[in-house]
Design an enzyme around this catalytic site. Structure first.
Site, PDB file in Angstrom:
ATOM      1  N   THR A  82      -6.673   8.991  -2.347  1.00 54.47           N
ATOM      2  CA  THR A  82      -7.168   8.839  -3.768  1.00 54.47           C
ATOM      3  C   THR A  82      -8.672   8.632  -3.800  1.00 54.47           C
ATOM      4  O   THR A  82      -9.056   8.819  -4.914  1.00 54.47           O
ATOM      5  CB  THR A  82      -6.558   7.719  -4.399  1.00 54.47           C
ATOM      6  OG1 THR A  82      -6.523   6.513  -3.469  1.00 54.47           O
ATOM      7  CG2 THR A  82      -4.810   8.027  -4.540  1.00 54.47           C
ATOM      8  N   HIS A  95     -10.983   1.194   2.060  1.00 55.64           N
ATOM      9  CA  HIS A  95     -11.894   0.046   1.735  1.00 55.64           C
ATOM     10  C   HIS A  95     -11.457  -0.974   2.592  1.00 55.64           C
ATOM     11  O   HIS A  95     -10.240  -1.007   3.022  1.00 55.64           O
ATOM     12  CB  HIS A  95     -12.215  -0.265   0.303  1.00 55.64           C
ATOM     13  CG  HIS A  95     -10.983  -0.250  -0.541  1.00 55.64           C
ATOM     14  ND1 HIS A  95      -9.870  -1.323  -0.405  1.00 55.64           N
ATOM     15  CD2 HIS A  95     -10.364   0.767  -1.280  1.00 55.64           C
ATOM     16  CE1 HIS A  95      -8.938  -1.101  -1.212  1.00 55.64           C
ATOM     17  NE2 HIS A  95      -9.214   0.177  -1.692  1.00 55.64           N
ATOM     18  N   HIS A 139      -7.599  -1.592   2.918  1.00 53.58           N
ATOM     19  CA  HIS A 139      -6.673  -0.759   3.779  1.00 53.58           C
ATOM     20  C   HIS A 139      -6.926  -1.360   5.207  1.00 53.58           C
ATOM     21  O   HIS A 139      -6.069  -0.846   6.191  1.00 53.58           O
ATOM     22  CB  HIS A 139      -7.178   0.639   3.733  1.00 53.58           C
ATOM     23  CG  HIS A 139      -7.236   1.257   2.506  1.00 53.58           C
ATOM     24  ND1 HIS A 139      -8.087   1.572   1.748  1.00 53.58           N
ATOM     25  CD2 HIS A 139      -5.944   1.609   1.744  1.00 53.58           C
ATOM     26  CE1 HIS A 139      -7.780   2.160   0.759  1.00 53.58           C
ATOM     27  NE2 HIS A 139      -6.441   2.357   0.699  1.00 53.58           N
ATOM     28  N   LYS A 195       1.554  -0.028 -10.394  1.00 58.62           N
ATOM     29  CA  LYS A 195       0.757   0.568 -11.398  1.00 58.62           C
ATOM     30  C   LYS A 195       1.286   0.553 -12.602  1.00 58.62           C
ATOM     31  O   LYS A 195       2.583   0.940 -12.542  1.00 58.62           O
ATOM     32  CB  LYS A 195       0.174   1.622 -11.020  1.00 58.62           C
ATOM     33  CG  LYS A 195      -0.593   1.788  -9.674  1.00 58.62           C
ATOM     34  CD  LYS A 195      -1.728   3.060  -9.157  1.00 58.62           C
ATOM     35  CE  LYS A 195      -2.013   2.837  -7.988  1.00 58.62           C
ATOM     36  NZ  LYS A 195      -1.075   2.683  -6.964  1.00 58.62           N
ATOM     37  N   GLN A 242       7.897  10.068   0.089  1.00 61.04           N
ATOM     38  CA  GLN A 242       7.878   8.980   1.389  1.00 61.04           C
ATOM     39  C   GLN A 242       8.784   9.083   2.354  1.00 61.04           C
ATOM     40  O   GLN A 242       8.604   8.870   3.392  1.00 61.04           O
ATOM     41  CB  GLN A 242       7.525   7.582   0.524  1.00 61.04           C
ATOM     42  CG  GLN A 242       6.529   6.676   1.739  1.00 61.04           C
ATOM     43  CD  GLN A 242       5.869   5.790   1.320  1.00 61.04           C
ATOM     44  OE1 GLN A 242       5.500   5.677  -0.101  1.00 61.04           O
ATOM     45  NE2 GLN A 242       5.684   4.612   1.934  1.00 61.04           N
ATOM     46  N   ASP A 265       3.285  -4.245  -0.734  1.00 61.92           N
ATOM     47  CA  ASP A 265       3.742  -3.417  -2.081  1.00 61.92           C
ATOM     48  C   ASP A 265       4.536  -2.358  -1.553  1.00 61.92           C
ATOM     49  O   ASP A 265       5.391  -1.585  -2.399  1.00 61.92           O
ATOM     50  CB  ASP A 265       2.509  -3.126  -2.787  1.00 61.92           C
ATOM     51  CG  ASP A 265       1.569  -2.402  -1.910  1.00 61.92           C
ATOM     52  OD1 ASP A 265       1.422  -2.651  -0.835  1.00 61.92           O
ATOM     53  OD2 ASP A 265       0.924  -1.381  -2.616  1.00 61.92           O
ATOM     54  N   LYS A 315      -8.755 -10.655  -4.939  1.00 67.64           N
ATOM     55  CA  LYS A 315      -8.194  -9.683  -4.110  1.00 67.64           C
ATOM     56  C   LYS A 315      -9.065  -9.211  -3.103  1.00 67.64           C
ATOM     57  O   LYS A 315     -10.504  -9.359  -3.511  1.00 67.64           O
ATOM     58  CB  LYS A 315      -7.931  -8.433  -5.021  1.00 67.64           C
ATOM     59  CG  LYS A 315      -6.683  -8.385  -5.501  1.00 67.64           C
ATOM     60  CD  LYS A 315      -6.409  -7.415  -6.698  1.00 67.64           C
ATOM     61  CE  LYS A 315      -5.224  -7.547  -7.450  1.00 67.64           C
ATOM     62  NZ  LYS A 315      -5.659  -6.670  -8.740  1.00 67.64           N
ATOM     63  N   LYS A 361     -12.812  -6.452  -2.895  1.00 68.31           N
ATOM     64  CA  LYS A 361     -13.703  -6.170  -4.031  1.00 68.31           C
ATOM     65  C   LYS A 361     -14.909  -7.119  -3.998  1.00 68.31           C
ATOM     66  O   LYS A 361     -14.866  -8.277  -3.584  1.00 68.31           O
ATOM     67  CB  LYS A 361     -12.899  -6.103  -5.255  1.00 68.31           C
ATOM     68  CG  LYS A 361     -11.850  -5.322  -5.515  1.00 68.31           C
ATOM     69  CD  LYS A 361     -12.106  -3.952  -6.026  1.00 68.31           C
ATOM     70  CE  LYS A 361     -10.898  -3.229  -6.160  1.00 68.31           C
ATOM     71  NZ  LYS A 361     -11.229  -1.689  -6.504  1.00 68.31           N
ATOM     72  N   THR A 362     -16.064  -6.444  -4.354  1.00 70.76           N
ATOM     73  CA  THR A 362     -17.044  -7.413  -4.354  1.00 70.76           C
ATOM     74  C   THR A 362     -18.438  -6.690  -5.182  1.00 70.76           C
ATOM     75  O   THR A 362     -18.062  -6.005  -5.983  1.00 70.76           O
ATOM     76  CB  THR A 362     -17.685  -7.438  -2.886  1.00 70.76           C
ATOM     77  OG1 THR A 362     -18.878  -8.510  -3.152  1.00 70.76           O
ATOM     78  CG2 THR A 362     -18.216  -6.251  -2.256  1.00 70.76           C
TER      79      THR A 362
END
Length: 417
Positions: free
Chosen positions: A45, A50, A53, A87, A180, A201, A236, A239-240
């Site tokens: 995607t 990042h 993962h 989502k 999957q 998840d 989370k 993220k930054t």
RNA sequence: GGGGGAAUGUCCCGAGCGGCAAAGGGGGCGGACUGUAAAUCCGCUGCGUAAGCUUCGCAGGUUCGAGUCCUGCUUCCCCCA
């Protein structure tokens, strides 16, 4: 839970990787008897993975380190459908070209963590597009559709939550979990793969794969998930400042990557060292016990080790050195992020706000001005409160560059060319 | 097919009698304090040097003036059939 027979599960357990496992005992028995093959799937995607993962990548890393065979599954086929898990809305569908280009970007990261090859415990990479795209619709439904009931599918959180929130879920997305599951079964048939891992998840999707494999192949199959990671203050992971903490060097420089780990909260140091580095457990226990300012030493070791895994020894050392000079000695290092600006522009004088926007520290001149007003912009360590002030060649320091800083941590060197 | 409701500041949630660049949160960024930490406090958070310009699902209309009223369209939700 504390003690397993297999190295693999022991390592995962003591480092805090295990959230749920379909049958830890049986998996342990199997893993202690000889090499097993396990896989994790990554959908294409984005053009880089990042920090979010990273936990999963480390699973594969340890799988191989403890003498087993990892499979990296690229989701070339599943990305065409899009994972609806947790989502609220469907993602825009990607074109085949985008997917292909994203996969190319993602692939390279794994070379840093895994050894690929043809040996018994060498990692391999496969693409589920190879088998998923080949199925005819009726064929797919008759072969696999008969093994899934709508009743059951509706009970999975990934579906249930979407419906509860009264958000639409298309039939396309609804099929994702079947695909999957088919992946697992396929890998089991072809490579005797017995384990699928993933984030918490993914539990529902993984369980489906385990069951389908057992049913169709009559073989043992296991699923294992990692805990959902948040920082001690609840944010989370991954993220930054400028967005996600990308693993590819062209998306986020090793220096910035090192900085990300260096800025870890005290309370997370031990946890992160267990999950994101290969430091021995004794050392981790010693380091995380450090108190007060001393824990900063531990953070540097954490940043070193984490950066080394992704970008290599040399890049990690450089990043550390650069940071040390910039923050501890107040000395500039040529390795700080550098942006070249035309000499003529500086000669004429460029407005500070325009400059910071040009070099990417701010997104608009207005933002830069506001920042400046609040004391957040510095030129050669002097706070400039007027964003309209001109920056010229006269601002070059002894090294022939201009140091522009946004806040205390984001530094860019401007170099005339 | 019929009826009712919803879309708001390009991160999210969310107020909004016809005068609004648009309340309030969250998040993010900056400052102070520190240890390149956390917590706390303060400031900023559409673009433009400015005059000004462009925003409230889309397209029209009424009005001196519309996120706010009218018409059509799109998407979504609920109820009835």
């Amino acid at each position: 839970m504390t003690s397993f027979k297999s190295d693999f599960l022991n390592v995962l357990s003591e480092r805090g990787f295990i959230h749920q496992c379909t049958d830890a005992e049986a998996l342990d028995t199997l893993a202690s008897a000889g090499p097993i093959t396990g896989y994790i799937g990554y959908d294409a995607t984005a053009s880089s993975l990042h920090a979010g993962h990273l936990v999963q990548i480390m699973l594969l890393y340890w799988l191989q380190k403890t003498g087993n065979k990892p499979i990296v599954l690229m989701g070339g086929g599943t990305t065409k459908v899009g994972d609806p898990t947790f989502k609220d809305t469907q993602r825009p569908l990607l074109t085949d070209e985008q997917i292909q280009s994203n996969m190319n970007g993602i692939k390279s990261v794994f070379n840093s963590f895994l050894t690929f090859g043809d040996g018994a415990t060498d990692a391999i990479m496969v693409n589920n597009d190879d088998w998923l795209s080949g199925f005819g619709y009726i064929e797919f439904l008759r072969t696999f559709g008969t093994h899934f009931t709508i009743n059951r599918m509706l009970t999975f959180d990934s579906v249930k939550l979407r419906l509860e929130r009264e958000q639409p879920m298309t039939f396309l997305e609804f099929n994702y979990m079947l695909m999957q599951a088919v992946d697992f079964r396929e890998l089991n048939s072809t490579y005797n793969c017995v384990l699928q891992m993933g984030g918490s998840d993914q539990w529902g999707n993984i369980v489906n794969g385990v069951e389908l494999t057992r049913r169709l192949n009559q073989k043992a199959a296991f699923g294992l998930t990692t805990p959902l990671l948040t920082t001690a203050s609840g944010a989370k992971m991954g993220k930054t400042v400028g967005g996600a903490v990308w693993l590819n060097a062209d998306a986020l420089s090793p220096y910035d990557y090192w900085q990300y780990w260096r800025n870890t909260e005290d309370a997370d140091v031990g946890k992160f060292m267990r999950l994101f580095t290969d430091l021995p457990m004794d050392e981790i226990r010693r380091l995380e016990a450090l108190q007060g300012a001393e824990i900063n030493e531990a953070k540097k070791i954490l940043a070193d080790a984490a950066t080394r895994l992704v970008h290599g020894e040399a890049a990690a050392a450089t990043a550390r050195d650069t940071a040390q000079k910039a923050f501890e000695q107040g000395v500039l290092s040529a390795d700080l992020p550098t942006v070249e600006v035309a000499r003529a522009e500086l000669e004429a004088g460029i407005m500070l706000a325009a400059l910071t926007t040009k070099i990417g520290l701010t997104q608009s001149n207005g933002e830069a001005r506001r920042l400046a007003q609040g004391g957040g912009l510095r030129v050669n360590d002097t706070a400039i409160t007027d964003g309209n002030q001109a920056v010229t060649l006269a601002d070059l320091n002894a090294d022939g560059v201009i140091k522009v800083a946004q806040g205390k941590k984001k530094i860019v060197l401007v170099k005339p060319v």
